[in-house]
Design an enzyme around this catalytic site. Structure first.
Site, PDB file in Angstrom:
ATOM      1  N   ASP A   1     -89.483 -13.907  29.680  1.00  0.00           N
ATOM      2  CA  ASP A   1     -89.265 -13.140  28.461  1.00  0.00           C
ATOM      3  C   ASP A   1     -87.779 -12.786  28.433  1.00  0.00           C
ATOM      4  OD1 ASP A   1     -89.177 -11.416  26.339  1.00  0.00           O
ATOM      5  OD2 ASP A   1     -90.793 -10.110  27.029  1.00  0.00           O
TER       6      ASP A   1
ATOM      7  N   LYS B   1     -88.837  -4.301  13.246  1.00  0.00           N
ATOM      8  CA  LYS B   1     -87.769  -4.417  14.244  1.00  0.00           C
ATOM      9  C   LYS B   1     -87.134  -5.786  14.052  1.00  0.00           C
ATOM     10  CE  LYS B   1     -86.920  -4.062  19.233  1.00  0.00           C
ATOM     11  NZ  LYS B   1     -87.553  -3.803  20.559  1.00  0.00           N
TER      12      LYS B   1
ATOM     13  N   GLU C   1     -76.282  -0.030  15.785  1.00  0.00           N
ATOM     14  CA  GLU C   1     -77.627  -0.589  15.572  1.00  0.00           C
ATOM     15  C   GLU C   1     -78.591   0.498  15.132  1.00  0.00           C
ATOM     16  OE1 GLU C   1     -80.345   0.151  17.723  1.00  0.00           O
ATOM     17  OE2 GLU C   1     -79.579   0.272  19.768  1.00  0.00           O
TER      18      GLU C   1
ATOM     19  N   LYS D   1     -80.613  -2.647  29.581  1.00  0.00           N
ATOM     20  CA  LYS D   1     -81.617  -1.597  29.736  1.00  0.00           C
ATOM     21  C   LYS D   1     -82.216  -1.647  31.143  1.00  0.00           C
ATOM     22  CE  LYS D   1     -82.925  -1.040  24.894  1.00  0.00           C
ATOM     23  NZ  LYS D   1     -82.091  -2.057  24.229  1.00  0.00           N
TER      24      LYS D   1
END
EC number: 4.2.1.70
Length: 310
Positions: free
Chosen positions: A144, A87, A25, A165
């Site tokens: 989210d 992004k 990525e 993460k």
């Protein structure tokens, strides 16, 4: 209309020959790390894939084309903050191509493109997932949730990462992966890594000890059983930061983000940079090390998968 996906010749040749290829990525280059660490990370990852015997294929949107095997010049474009690269998640690819934009690709976008190109192994730092609630934020509000999870559920790609993460709600993310039918394999571990830290307290049901074992699971999952979901291979970070240090930094960063009204795609890079500052650079050092380690493991798995298919 120009072809929306362009494969570098080295990548095209490797895929045609059934050789090992690893997708990488590029949101880490465009948004995830500041210069010069962003380009350093990309180059170290590519070198690690090559050292393992596979071909690296950085995925990016460059001047409106989805490139698989972005060269150094393309990565330098993405690494330049003055160019304001976007992004790109999977949903953004068509619009960004139509607009002729440059963009770094997230886990979701990279997995989608890798699957389209026929690449079955992909290395990243950490996946997105279910975000934590900031202090005082009502639980009844809209969650989210990263598009990475949905793409993992439909792109048949092995995503090699250090787990979700650390800034996320790890327990909720693990539950979401289970609900979506995405297998999670621990690389020589029975505990879900927490990105910067080697343990999250969340047990994993399945582990593999080497690349050959991982490749066997992948072949059975996709080919023998006909499953279409991706597989998450979770690799503990080689330079772990104590979990309590990371948690304290995240808590403070979440409050700061809420106070500033930071939301959506801006949250992750803001929190990661805040954690790096709070840990006096230890988190960034750990990030660079785990990116390289994941790329190396992905290369090994790609080689084993190609050998298994021969």
């Amino acid at each position: 209309m120009n072809p929306p996906v362009r494969l570098a010749e080295e990548v095209r040749a490797a895929l045609a020959a059934g050789g090992p290829v690893v997708a990488l990525e590029t949101s880490v280059v465009a948004q995830g790390l500041p210069p010069p660490h962003n380009l350093e990370a990309a180059r170290r990852c590519a070198a690690a894939v090559r050292a393992a015997g596979a071909v690296p294929a950085a995925v990016a949107v460059v001047a409106g084309a989805v490139v698989v095997g972005a060269d150094d010049a393309a990565l330098e474009r993405l690494a330049d903050p003055a160019r304001r690269p976007a992004k790109a998640s999977a949903r953004d690819l068509a619009a960004l191509c139509a607009a002729g934009r440059d963009a770094g690709t997230t886990v979701a976008a990279t997995a989608a493109v890798a699957a389209l190109a026929g690449i079955r192994v992909f290395a990243t730092g950490g996946i997105g997932g279910v975000h934590r609630l900031a202090p005082g934020e009502p639980a009844a509000g809209a969650a989210d949730v990263s598009a990475d999870l949905a793409e993992l559920a439909r792109a048949p790609v092995c995503v090699v990462s250090a787990g979700p993460k650390a800034i996320l709600d790890l327990a909720a993310t693990a539950e979401a992966l289970e609900t979506l039918g995405v297998p999670v394999l621990g690389w020589r571990t029975s505990e879900l890594p927490a990105f910067y830290s080697d343990g999250s307290g969340i047990a994993l049901e399945h582990r593999v000890e080497d690349a050959a074992a991982a490749a066997r699971v992948l072949r059975l999952h996709w080919d023998a059983l006909g499953r279409r979901e991706g597989v998450l291979l979770a690799v503990p970070p080689p330079e772990a930061v104590p979990r309590e240090v990371v948690e304290a930094a995240i808590a403070a960063a979440l409050e700061d983000a809420r106070g500033r009204g930071i939301r959506g795609k801006a949250v992750t890079p803001f929190l990661l940079e805040a954690v790096s500052r709070a840990t006096r650079g230890r988190a960034r050092t750990a990030n660079l090390a785990l990116l390289e380690r994941n790329a190396s493991v992905a290369g090994e798995v790609a080689v084993a998968l190609a050998a298994d298919a021969a």
